[in-house]
Design an enzyme around this catalytic site. Structure first.
Site, PDB file in Angstrom:
ATOM      1  N   CYS A 106       0.866  -1.187   0.000  1.00 33.12           N
ATOM      2  CA  CYS A 106       0.000   0.000   0.000  1.00 33.12           C
ATOM      3  C   CYS A 106       0.898   1.230   0.000  1.00 33.12           C
ATOM      4  O   CYS A 106       1.746   1.385   0.891  1.00 33.12           O
ATOM      5  CB  CYS A 106      -0.908   0.018   1.233  1.00 33.12           C
ATOM      6  SG  CYS A 106      -2.010   1.477   1.259  1.00 33.12           S
ATOM      7  N   CYS A 128      22.773  27.430 -10.625  1.00 32.49           N
ATOM      8  CA  CYS A 128      23.799  26.592 -10.003  1.00 32.49           C
ATOM      9  C   CYS A 128      24.221  27.078  -8.624  1.00 32.49           C
ATOM     10  O   CYS A 128      25.091  26.475  -7.995  1.00 32.49           O
ATOM     11  CB  CYS A 128      25.032  26.514 -10.906  1.00 32.49           C
ATOM     12  SG  CYS A 128      25.869  28.105 -11.165  1.00 32.49           S
ATOM     13  N   CYS A 154      65.115  14.280 -13.667  1.00 34.59           N
ATOM     14  CA  CYS A 154      66.447  13.695 -13.604  1.00 34.59           C
ATOM     15  C   CYS A 154      66.334  12.177 -13.446  1.00 34.59           C
ATOM     16  O   CYS A 154      65.573  11.698 -12.592  1.00 34.59           O
ATOM     17  CB  CYS A 154      67.216  14.300 -12.419  1.00 34.59           C
ATOM     18  SG  CYS A 154      68.785  13.482 -12.069  1.00 34.59           S
ATOM     19  N   CYS A 204      72.133  23.632 -25.533  1.00 34.44           N
ATOM     20  CA  CYS A 204      72.709  22.297 -25.586  1.00 34.44           C
ATOM     21  C   CYS A 204      71.771  21.278 -24.959  1.00 34.44           C
ATOM     22  O   CYS A 204      71.148  21.528 -23.924  1.00 34.44           O
ATOM     23  CB  CYS A 204      74.046  22.291 -24.847  1.00 34.44           C
ATOM     24  SG  CYS A 204      74.851  20.676 -24.858  1.00 34.44           S
ATOM     25  N   HIS A 246      80.695  15.373 -25.007  1.00 35.98           N
ATOM     26  CA  HIS A 246      79.916  15.239 -26.229  1.00 35.98           C
ATOM     27  C   HIS A 246      80.635  15.931 -27.375  1.00 35.98           C
ATOM     28  O   HIS A 246      81.511  16.787 -27.164  1.00 35.98           O
ATOM     29  CB  HIS A 246      78.513  15.821 -26.053  1.00 35.98           C
ATOM     30  CG  HIS A 246      78.488  17.310 -25.851  1.00 35.98           C
ATOM     31  ND1 HIS A 246      78.338  18.196 -26.887  1.00 35.98           N
ATOM     32  CD2 HIS A 246      78.609  18.055 -24.720  1.00 35.98           C
ATOM     33  CE1 HIS A 246      78.353  19.423 -26.408  1.00 35.98           C
ATOM     34  NE2 HIS A 246      78.522  19.372 -25.095  1.00 35.98           N
TER      35      HIS A 246
END
Length: 531
Positions: A176, A250, A287, A300, A323
Site C-alpha cells: 500500500c 547553479c 632527472c 645544448c 659530447h
C-alpha cells in the site's frame, strides 16, 4: 602587462566609439534631463522568502491546489510534494490524465462523499502488525482504509521521521503506497514526543524550498537564512536581500555570459594544479637519478641536474659528461618521435592559450575589486557635491554610473572564460573557418566593450568634486553618455552570444549552455514576499 592590452583610449576631445549605433547611444543625453534614469530598479519576478514568510509562501501554493481540485489541505500538500511544488505541473497532469491518475501517482486516495482520514475504527479489532486486541479509540484508519493500533502507527512515524522520510510517509500495509494523513501523524507524534512532531512540521515546511525547483536557499556564507523564489523558467541571476548576487541555476556567484557548465569548469580549472603540472610537463624533464624536475636554460641538449647527473634533454636518458657535435658520450637517441614532439607542442599551446585568457580575466577581476573598494572615495565626492547645495542631478549620476561600471566590468571579466571554452575544443566542435569567423565577431564586440568600460572607470576617477559647476555638468554628461554606451555594448555582446555563437552549436548543447539574459537594470533584486 601594459603591452598585453590595447584599450583604444581616446582624448576627451575625441568622439566615443562611432561603431555604436547613433540612435542607441543618443538616449544618454535624453536621460540627462530625467536625472540619469539608468538606475538599477527591478521588475519583481524574484521574491525573498524569509523564515517568517516561508509558511505564507507554502500556504499560498497549497491554497491554489485546494481551490483548483477541491481537496483538503493535506492532500494538496501531498500532491505538491510529489510534483516538487510545481502547481502548474499538478494542473497539467490533472487536465491530461484525469483526477484518478493524478492522485494514484502521488499516493493520494481521496474518497468521494466523505473522507475517513484520521478517524478511529468503528469496532474493537486486532492490529495486524502486533496482533493485539485494541478498543476502537486506540486504533486509527488512514485514507486507504487500513486500520492499525496507535502504538504501531506511532513507531512507524518515529522511524520514518528519524530516517528523514517524513515528507511522504506511506501506509504500513503490504504493497500500500498511500500517503498517511499528516494530521494523524502530527497528533500521534505529539502524544509521544512533541519535539519529533515539531521536526515533522519543520521538514514539511522546508520541503517547499528543498524540493521546489523554483526556490533556492541563498548560498551566502554564513547563511543569511533567506530563500529566493523565481517565478520564471529561464536561467536567471538574482540579488538576495542580504546583498549576495548569485546564479539561480547553479547557486554560484553571478557568472553570465558564461553558462553554468562553463563556469563550473573554469573555477575548477583555476583552483586545481592542472596548469602547473602542464607547465612542468612542457618546460621540465625529470632527472633519471634523483627524479627532481630540471628546466633547460641553454641550447645544448646535454643538461645537468643539481645532483651532478648528466642526461639527454631529448629522451631523458642518463649520459656521460662529454659530447661532440654529433653525439653524447655513452648515449644514442637519434630516433625521431613525432608523437612526442606533437604532444609537447600541443601542451605548450594549451598552456599559452589558458594563460592568455586567465591573465585578462584576472586583470578585470582585480579592477572590479579595486572599483568596489573605491566606492568610499566616490561617496566622499558625492558628499562634497551635496555640500555645495547643487541640484540632485549634479551628483545622482555618480552612484548610477558606478553601478553600471560594476555590472559591465563583471560581464567583461566573465567574457574571457566564455571565450576560452567557446573557441576551444573542450565543449564545442567547429571547423577552422567557423572558429576564426566566430572568434573575430566576438572579440570585436568584446574589445568595444572593454574600451568603453575603461573610459567609464577613468571618468569616475576624475576629481570632478573639485570642478566648478559648469565642469561638473560636463563630467556628468560624459559619464551618463558612457554609461549608456556601455549598456548598448553589453546588449550587443549578449546578442552576439545568443544569436550568433550559441545558435550554431546545436539544440542539445544550446540547452545545456543557456545563459542568464542581459538586464540593463542589473542583477534583479528579489522583493519581499507578503506574509
Amino acid at each position: 602587462m601594459e603591452d598585453d592590452y590595447d584599450y583604444g583610449f581616446c582624448s576627451d576631445d575625441e568622439e566615443f566609439d562611432d561603431r555604436v549605433d547613433e540612435d542607441e547611444g543618443a538616449q544618454s543625453f535624453a536621460e540627462v534631463d530625467g536625472d540619469c534614469q539608468f538606475s538599477l530598479s527591478n521588475g519583481g519576478c524574484c521574491k525573498v522568502i524569509r523564515k517568517e514568510s516561508l509558511l505564507a509562501a507554502q500556504k499560498g501554493d497549497v491554497q491554489r491546489v485546494m481551490n483548483f481540485l477541491s481537496v483538503k489541505e493535506h492532500h494538496a500538500r501531498t500532491l505538491l510534494i510529489h510534483y516538487r511544488w510545481d502547481v502548474d505541473k499538478v494542473c497539467t497532469v490533472f487536465v491530461e490524465k484525469g483526477k484518478e491518475q493524478l492522485y494514484a501517482e502521488a499516493g493520494v486516495l481521496a474518497i468521494e462523499g466523505g473522507n475517513i482520514s484520521s478517524s478511529h475504527c468503528s469496532t474493537e479489532r486486532t492490529c495486524l502488525i502486533c496482533f493485539d486486541e485494541f478498543h476502537a479509540d486506540k486504533m486509527t484508519t488512514m485514507d486507504c482504509g487500513h486500520c492499525f493500533c496507535d502504538e504501531c502507527w506511532t513507531e512507524h512515524f518515529i522511524v520514518k521521521t528519524n530516517e528523514g522520510q517524513s515528507r511522504r510517509i506511506t501506509c504500513m500495509a503490504d504493497k500500500c503506497y498511500t500517503i498517511c494523513d499528516e494530521g494523524s501523524i502530527r497528533n500521534l507524534l505529539s502524544a509521544r514526543d512533541p519535539q519529533l512532531a515539531q521536526k515533522f512540521d519543520r521538514v514539511l515546511l522546508e520541503s517547499y524550498i528543498e524540493d521546489n525547483k523554483s526556490v533556492q536557499w541563498c548560498p551566502s556564507v554564513p547563511h543569511c537564512g533567506n530563500a529566493i523564489r523565481a517565478d520564471k523558467d529561464e536561467i536567471c541571476e538574482v540579488e538576495c536581500a542580504c546583498g549576495l548576487q548569485f546564479c539561480f541555476g547553479c547557486s554560484s556567484e553571478a557568472h553570465s555570459p558564461c553558462s553554468c557548465k562553463m563556469w563550473e569548469s573554469w573555477t575548477r580549472k583555476c583552483s586545481d594544479e592542472s596548469e602547473t603540472v602542464n607547465w612542468m610537463q612542457v618546460n621540465t624533464k625529470f632527472c633519471p637519478k634523483c627524479h627532481k624536475p630540471v628546466e633547460k636554460n641553454g641550447g645544448c641538449n646535454l643538461v645537468y641536474c643539481v645532483c651532478k647527473q648528466a642526461f639527454c634533454w631529448l629522451c631523458g636518458g642518463a649520459t656521460g659528461t662529454k659530447h661532440t657535435w654529433t653525439s653524447i658520450e655513452g648515449h644514442e637517441c637519434g630516433r625521431y618521435s613525432e608523437k612526442q614532439v606533437k604532444e609537447t607542442e600541443s601542451a605548450r599551446n594549451s598552456l599559452w592559450r589558458y594563460t592568455h585568457y586567465y591573465q585578462r580575466y584576472k586583470a578585470h577581476m582585480d579592477s572590479l575589486k579595486a572599483e568596489k573598494n573605491g566606492r568610499e572615495e566616490l561617496q566622499k565626492k558625492i558628499s562634497a557635491l551635496e555640500s555645495r547645495k547643487l541640484e540632485s542631478k549634479y551628483y545622482f549620476w555618480v552612484s548610477e554610473a558606478s553601478s553600471r561600471l560594476t555590472r559591465s566590468r563583471q560581464i567583461l571579466c566573465n567574457s574571457y572564460p566564455f571565450a576560452y571554452y567557446m573557441f576551444g575544443d573542450e565543449l564545442f566542435q567547429m571547423t577552422s573557418d567557423e572558429r576564426t569567423i566566430n572568434q573575430n565577431l566576438f572579440e570585436n564586440q568584446q574589445q568595444q566593450l572593454e574600451t568603453n568600460v575603461e573610459r567609464l572607470s577613468m571618468a569616475l576617477e576624475d576629481p570632478f568634486d573639485e570642478y566648478d559647476d559648469e565642469d561638473v555638468l560636463e563630467a556628468r554628461l560624459k559619464a551618463v553618455n558612457l554609461g549608456s554606451t556601455v549598456d548598448v555594448l553589453c546588449k550587443k555582446l549578449y546578442e552576439c552570444i545568443e544569436n550568433e555563437l550559441l545558435e550554431g552549436v546545436g539544440a542539445d548543447k544550446q540547452a545545456i549552455h543557456k545563459i542568464a539574459p542581459y538586464n540593463s537594470n542589473g542583477v534583479e533584486k528579489a522583493s519581499e514576499i507578503g506574509i
